[in-house]
Structures are given as C-alpha cells and as structure tokens.
Design a protein around this motif. Structure first.
Motif, PDB file in Angstrom:
ATOM      1  N   PRO A 238      35.223  49.677  52.161  1.00 55.21           N
ATOM      2  CA  PRO A 238      35.852  50.956  52.513  1.00 55.21           C
ATOM      3  C   PRO A 238      36.129  51.877  51.331  1.00 55.21           C
ATOM      4  N   LEU A 239      36.128  51.348  50.102  1.00 57.45           N
ATOM      5  CA  LEU A 239      36.406  52.173  48.928  1.00 57.45           C
ATOM      6  C   LEU A 239      35.122  52.381  48.136  1.00 57.45           C
ATOM      7  N   SER A 240      34.956  53.589  47.610  1.00 57.19           N
ATOM      8  CA  SER A 240      33.751  53.901  46.844  1.00 57.19           C
ATOM      9  C   SER A 240      33.758  53.154  45.517  1.00 57.19           C
ATOM     10  N   TYR A 241      32.577  53.039  44.931  1.00 58.24           N
ATOM     11  CA  TYR A 241      32.428  52.390  43.624  1.00 58.24           C
ATOM     12  C   TYR A 241      33.277  53.110  42.576  1.00 58.24           C
ATOM     13  N   GLU A 242      33.243  54.417  42.580  1.00 56.29           N
ATOM     14  CA  GLU A 242      34.023  55.213  41.629  1.00 56.29           C
ATOM     15  C   GLU A 242      35.513  54.924  41.770  1.00 56.29           C
ATOM     16  N   THR A 243      36.007  54.891  43.004  1.00 50.54           N
ATOM     17  CA  THR A 243      37.423  54.630  43.242  1.00 50.54           C
ATOM     18  C   THR A 243      37.823  53.243  42.764  1.00 50.54           C
ATOM     19  N   LEU A 244      36.990  52.255  43.039  1.00 49.41           N
ATOM     20  CA  LEU A 244      37.304  50.892  42.613  1.00 49.41           C
ATOM     21  C   LEU A 244      37.314  50.772  41.095  1.00 49.41           C
ATOM     22  N   ARG A 245      36.421  51.485  40.443  1.00 48.17           N
ATOM     23  CA  ARG A 245      36.432  51.456  38.973  1.00 48.17           C
ATOM     24  C   ARG A 245      37.741  52.015  38.427  1.00 48.17           C
ATOM     25  N   VAL A 246      38.227  53.093  39.000  1.00 51.54           N
ATOM     26  CA  VAL A 246      39.501  53.672  38.553  1.00 51.54           C
ATOM     27  C   VAL A 246      40.658  52.727  38.872  1.00 51.54           C
ATOM     28  N   ILE A 247      40.630  52.121  40.052  1.00 53.86           N
ATOM     29  CA  ILE A 247      41.689  51.180  40.435  1.00 53.86           C
ATOM     30  C   ILE A 247      41.757  50.023  39.442  1.00 53.86           C
ATOM     31  N   TRP A 248      40.599  49.494  39.054  1.00 58.78           N
ATOM     32  CA  TRP A 248      40.608  48.372  38.123  1.00 58.78           C
ATOM     33  C   TRP A 248      40.997  48.802  36.721  1.00 58.78           C
ATOM     34  N   TRP A 249      40.714  50.040  36.357  1.00 54.17           N
ATOM     35  CA  TRP A 249      41.222  50.558  35.080  1.00 54.17           C
ATOM     36  C   TRP A 249      42.750  50.608  35.121  1.00 54.17           C
ATOM     37  N   LEU A 250      43.302  51.060  36.239  1.00 55.77           N
ATOM     38  CA  LEU A 250      44.761  51.102  36.393  1.00 55.77           C
ATOM     39  C   LEU A 250      45.357  49.697  36.395  1.00 55.77           C
TER      40      LEU A 250
ATOM     41  N   LEU B  95      31.542  51.665  25.638  1.00 57.11           N
ATOM     42  CA  LEU B  95      31.784  51.217  27.004  1.00 57.11           C
ATOM     43  C   LEU B  95      32.826  52.116  27.669  1.00 57.11           C
ATOM     44  N   THR B  96      32.520  52.582  28.863  1.00 56.36           N
ATOM     45  CA  THR B  96      33.438  53.430  29.604  1.00 56.36           C
ATOM     46  C   THR B  96      33.755  52.811  30.958  1.00 56.36           C
ATOM     47  N   VAL B  97      34.710  53.406  31.639  1.00 55.54           N
ATOM     48  CA  VAL B  97      35.081  52.963  32.983  1.00 55.54           C
ATOM     49  C   VAL B  97      33.874  53.009  33.922  1.00 55.54           C
ATOM     50  N   TRP B  98      32.958  53.949  33.697  1.00 55.52           N
ATOM     51  CA  TRP B  98      31.848  54.175  34.633  1.00 55.52           C
ATOM     52  C   TRP B  98      30.618  53.333  34.346  1.00 55.52           C
ATOM     53  N   ASP B  99      30.529  52.710  33.169  1.00 52.78           N
ATOM     54  CA  ASP B  99      29.283  51.997  32.861  1.00 52.78           C
ATOM     55  C   ASP B  99      29.512  50.593  32.307  1.00 52.78           C
ATOM     56  N   ALA B 100      30.697  50.022  32.505  1.00 60.58           N
ATOM     57  CA  ALA B 100      30.970  48.684  31.981  1.00 60.58           C
ATOM     58  C   ALA B 100      31.597  47.764  33.021  1.00 60.58           C
ATOM     59  N   SER B 101      31.495  48.133  34.287  1.00 65.79           N
ATOM     60  CA  SER B 101      32.172  47.351  35.322  1.00 65.79           C
ATOM     61  C   SER B 101      31.233  46.361  35.992  1.00 65.79           C
ATOM     62  N   SER B 102      31.828  45.443  36.745  1.00 66.24           N
ATOM     63  CA  SER B 102      31.058  44.559  37.614  1.00 66.24           C
ATOM     64  C   SER B 102      30.515  45.361  38.788  1.00 66.24           C
ATOM     65  N   SER B 103      29.831  44.682  39.681  1.00 67.30           N
ATOM     66  CA  SER B 103      29.236  45.350  40.835  1.00 67.30           C
ATOM     67  C   SER B 103      30.307  45.850  41.803  1.00 67.30           C
ATOM     68  N   HIS B 104      29.883  46.711  42.694  1.00 60.46           N
ATOM     69  CA  HIS B 104      30.765  47.263  43.727  1.00 60.46           C
ATOM     70  C   HIS B 104      31.410  46.131  44.533  1.00 60.46           C
ATOM     71  N   LEU B 105      30.622  45.163  44.950  1.00 60.09           N
ATOM     72  CA  LEU B 105      31.125  44.057  45.767  1.00 60.09           C
ATOM     73  C   LEU B 105      32.105  43.190  44.987  1.00 60.09           C
ATOM     74  N   THR B 106      31.809  42.933  43.722  1.00 63.09           N
ATOM     75  CA  THR B 106      32.697  42.106  42.907  1.00 63.09           C
ATOM     76  C   THR B 106      34.059  42.761  42.737  1.00 63.09           C
ATOM     77  N   LEU B 107      34.064  44.064  42.443  1.00 64.98           N
ATOM     78  CA  LEU B 107      35.331  44.771  42.281  1.00 64.98           C
ATOM     79  C   LEU B 107      36.143  44.739  43.566  1.00 64.98           C
ATOM     80  N   TRP B 108      35.474  44.886  44.703  1.00 58.87           N
ATOM     81  CA  TRP B 108      36.172  44.875  45.990  1.00 58.87           C
ATOM     82  C   TRP B 108      36.734  43.478  46.293  1.00 58.87           C
ATOM     83  N   THR B 109      35.937  42.454  46.048  1.00 58.80           N
ATOM     84  CA  THR B 109      36.391  41.083  46.298  1.00 58.80           C
ATOM     85  C   THR B 109      37.577  40.726  45.411  1.00 58.80           C
ATOM     86  N   MET B 110      37.492  41.099  44.138  1.00 57.21           N
ATOM     87  CA  MET B 110      38.589  40.824  43.218  1.00 57.21           C
ATOM     88  C   MET B 110      39.842  41.612  43.583  1.00 57.21           C
TER      89      MET B 110
END
Length: 382
Positions: free
Chosen positions: A5-17, A329-344
């Motif tokens: 339900p959350l976009s890749y961009e949103t999850l990247r920001v959430i994990w940065w927070l 490395l930035t928030v937008w190009d150093a993250s795990s996959s969309h699914l991994t971020l959501w599962t975590m």
C-alpha cells in the motif's frame, strides 16, 4: 508491487526516519550509561559511591543496548550498501568501540570479586574507557560522514574503501567527537542527579553544568565550520526516487556551505539546531537550580536536537563519498527492495512497541533513588 500500500519513495523516507529514531533512542537510553561510565572516577570518590553509580546503570544497561542492535539491524536490512561500506571503512574504529563496550560488562562482574582498592580502581578506569571511548568515536564517525568518506564502486557496484583508521581523526571529526562526548557526559550527569543524592549528586551537577556549556560552545563552532569551511554535497541531476537502487546513476557536486541548503529550502528545519541549544540552556539551569528532572529533559532535548540537525543537514545523503562524489549513498539509491522495506516495516510495527513497553516496565520497577543503604539490602547489587 500492487499489494504494497505504500510507495517505494514513501518507504524509503519512513526508513530514513526510523533510522534517525533508533539512533536517538540509542543516544538517550544507552547514552546515559556511557555518560555515567565516563564520570565514574570523577563524580564518585569512594568505593561506596562508585558502587552506587554502578548500580544505577547495572540493572538496565543490557536492555539499553537493544537500541544499538536495532540500529545496526536496521542499517543491514534497509540500507545494505550503507552497511557494507560503513562496516568495512570504519572497521578498526568499530573494533575499538567493541573492545571498549566489552569492558563494561567485564568491569561490572569482575570489579567486586577482589576486595583490593587497586583492583577496583583499575576496573573503574576500565568502565571509564567503556563509556568515554564509544561516545567519542560515535561522534568522530558522524564528523567523517559530514566530511565525506573515501570509498567508491566499480562497474559491478562492488565497494572499495581507500582510507585508514588514522585518516578518520581529522580536526573537524575530533570536534564532532568532543560534541558527542560532552553531550553524553551531560546526559549521564543529569541521570546521576536524578537517581542519587549527597556528594555524588553534587559533583555530577558540577560536571554536568560544565559539559552542557562545552556542548553548546562546540556545537556552535561546528555549525560555523559547516557553514563557512566545510564542503557539502548536492545532487545535481534528477534522481529517480522510486527506481531500483544504483548509487552511480546520478551526478553530485561539492561546495562550501552546501550542507545548509536544506535549511534554506525548508526553514522549519531550523527547529533542530534550536532544540540543541535550548536543551543545553535548560539542562544548565536545571542542574544549577537542583532540579534534576528538568536537567534530564534538557539533556534529552539536546541529544534529539543535535542528532536531528546532523540528519537534516545530510538529507538525502546517507554516506557521501569524498573519493568519488557520484558514488555517494543517498536515501533514494542505497535501500533494499520495495518488498523488503515493507516487510521490515511490518516487523517493526509489531516488535518496536513491545520493546518500548518492556523498557517502560523495567524503568518503572527500577525507579527511585539509589543509595548505599538500598544496595546493601539488595543481594543482587554489584
């Protein structure tokens, strides 16, 4: 993926927070353990006084280190390239931190095994090292992140690091280390003032007042250094915030004062450094007025403000590269996959409240003043 339900961009920001929250949690919870360790040989003069301080920390330090483990786990799961580069590049520094942290449980257990003052003094200084050294090196690491770290990637995205341990000890990085150390010492002094009484609390208040002033002054000097004498990093190309992670798919430039660009674009972010200075003032007045709970609120506010300032200054960078800025490395190009971020994130939503709940319960059970009488009545005391 349609079922997330959350976009890749949103999850990247959430994990940065979340990464920032975990770092702040570590500094707040385990930070006072480190601060008390750093103050142990100075705030407490007799064996009895030192036992009191050790028993302030003893029941909770292991639980407090959960925040350090969570932070490392979050970097490993959410930001694999960051984990790979930082744990390789800072390997010797992390080994020093690890050895220092090992001295803490060993010191707690071995100190009371022999009734010899020289033996106990030696372990007291080991506990000092276990508190002061990690606090210093963590700040040095942040300073090196702001400076940029000498790493790069080859065409297959394999990372290589071209620095060494002593290259980390630059003047600016050492300044950041001293900010971290003084901030943690002030936090530890506030906790001592809250949990103890008598000469030990008085000495802690004295050291704490000095530490808050040092923190404010060094934090201000660091801010001026960043603004006037330090090259910051800026992404100069349009960066894909929803595509797969590829650190080399962008261009980056450096310029003096570039780390302040975010504050100009988003003036509300000035709240962060303001909190850092306001917390120092509040802590100083709380320690001076013998209002230790007010001082503890102040030191906590300082920690939140200073760490948030560093994070907001760097955004969207996680780890800039001084060797090849494009490889930063930035928030937008150093993250795990969309699914991994959501599962975590789902796992975090389940387990983080549990950690907060049991931490609150432990502190409720362990609340109150620690004195020589209370540890004398407790067969489990250190």
């Amino acid at each position: 993926m349609e079922f997330i339900p959350l976009s890749y961009e949103t999850l990247r920001v959430i994990w940065w927070l979340l990464l920032g929250i975990l770092l702040i949690g570590f500094a707040l919870m385990d930070g006072f353990d480190l601060g008390i360790g750093a103050l142990l040989p100075f705030a407490a003069r007799t064996d009895e006084e030192r036992r009191v301080l050790i028993n302030v920390v003893g029941p909770v330090w292991e639980g407090n280190q959960v925040w350090l483990i969570l932070g490392g786990g979050a970097i490993f799961a959410a930001w694999p390239p960051l984990y790979a580069v930082s744990f390789s590049g800072f390997y010797l520094a992390m080994l020093v931190v690890l050895v220092a942290l090992i001295l803490r449980p060993v010191g707690f257990k071995f100190r009371g095994k022999v009734e010899d003052q020289r033996w106990r003094d030696a372990w007291d200084w080991a506990l000092f090292v276990g508190g002061a050294v990690p606090a210093l090196i963590f700040g040095v690491a942040v300073g090196n992140v702001l400076l940029g770290v000498p790493f790069g990637f080859d065409d297959t995205l394999r990372a290589h690091y071209d620095g060494n341990f002593f290259g980390l000890l630059t003047p600016f990085a050492l300044l950041c280390g001293l900010v971290s150390l003084s901030m943690i010492v002030a936090h530890g002094a506030a906790v001592i003032a809250v949990r103890t009484k008598g000469p030990t609390a008085e000495r802690a208040r004295s050291y704490g007042r000095a530490a808050t002033l040092v923190t404010a002054v060094l934090f201000g000097i660091g801010g001026l250094w960043v603004a006037l004498g330090l090259d910051g990093y800026t992404v100069t190309s349009v960066q894909d915030t929803v595509g797969p992670s590829n650190p080399l798919a962008k261009s980056v430039s450096t310029a003096t004062g570039a780390w302040l660009a975010g504050y100009k674009a988003r003036p509300w972010t000035m709240i962060a450094p303001a909190l850092g200075f306001a917390g120092c003032i509040l802590a100083w007045f709380g320690l001076t007025a013998k209002a230790p709970k007010t001082a503890l609120v102040g030191t906590s506010t300082t920690i939140i403000g200073i760490i948030t300032t560093a994070g907001l200054s760097l955004f969207p960078f996680l780890l800039p590269s001084s060797l090849d800025p494009r490889a930063s490395l930035t928030v937008w190009d150093a993250s795990s996959s969309h699914l991994t971020l959501w599962t975590m994130l789902l796992a975090t939503c389940i387990f983080l409240p549990i950690i907060l709940a049991y931490t609150a319960w432990v502190y409720r059970v362990m609340r109150g003043t620690v004195t020589a009488d209370t540890i004398g009545r407790n067969p489990n005391a250190y």
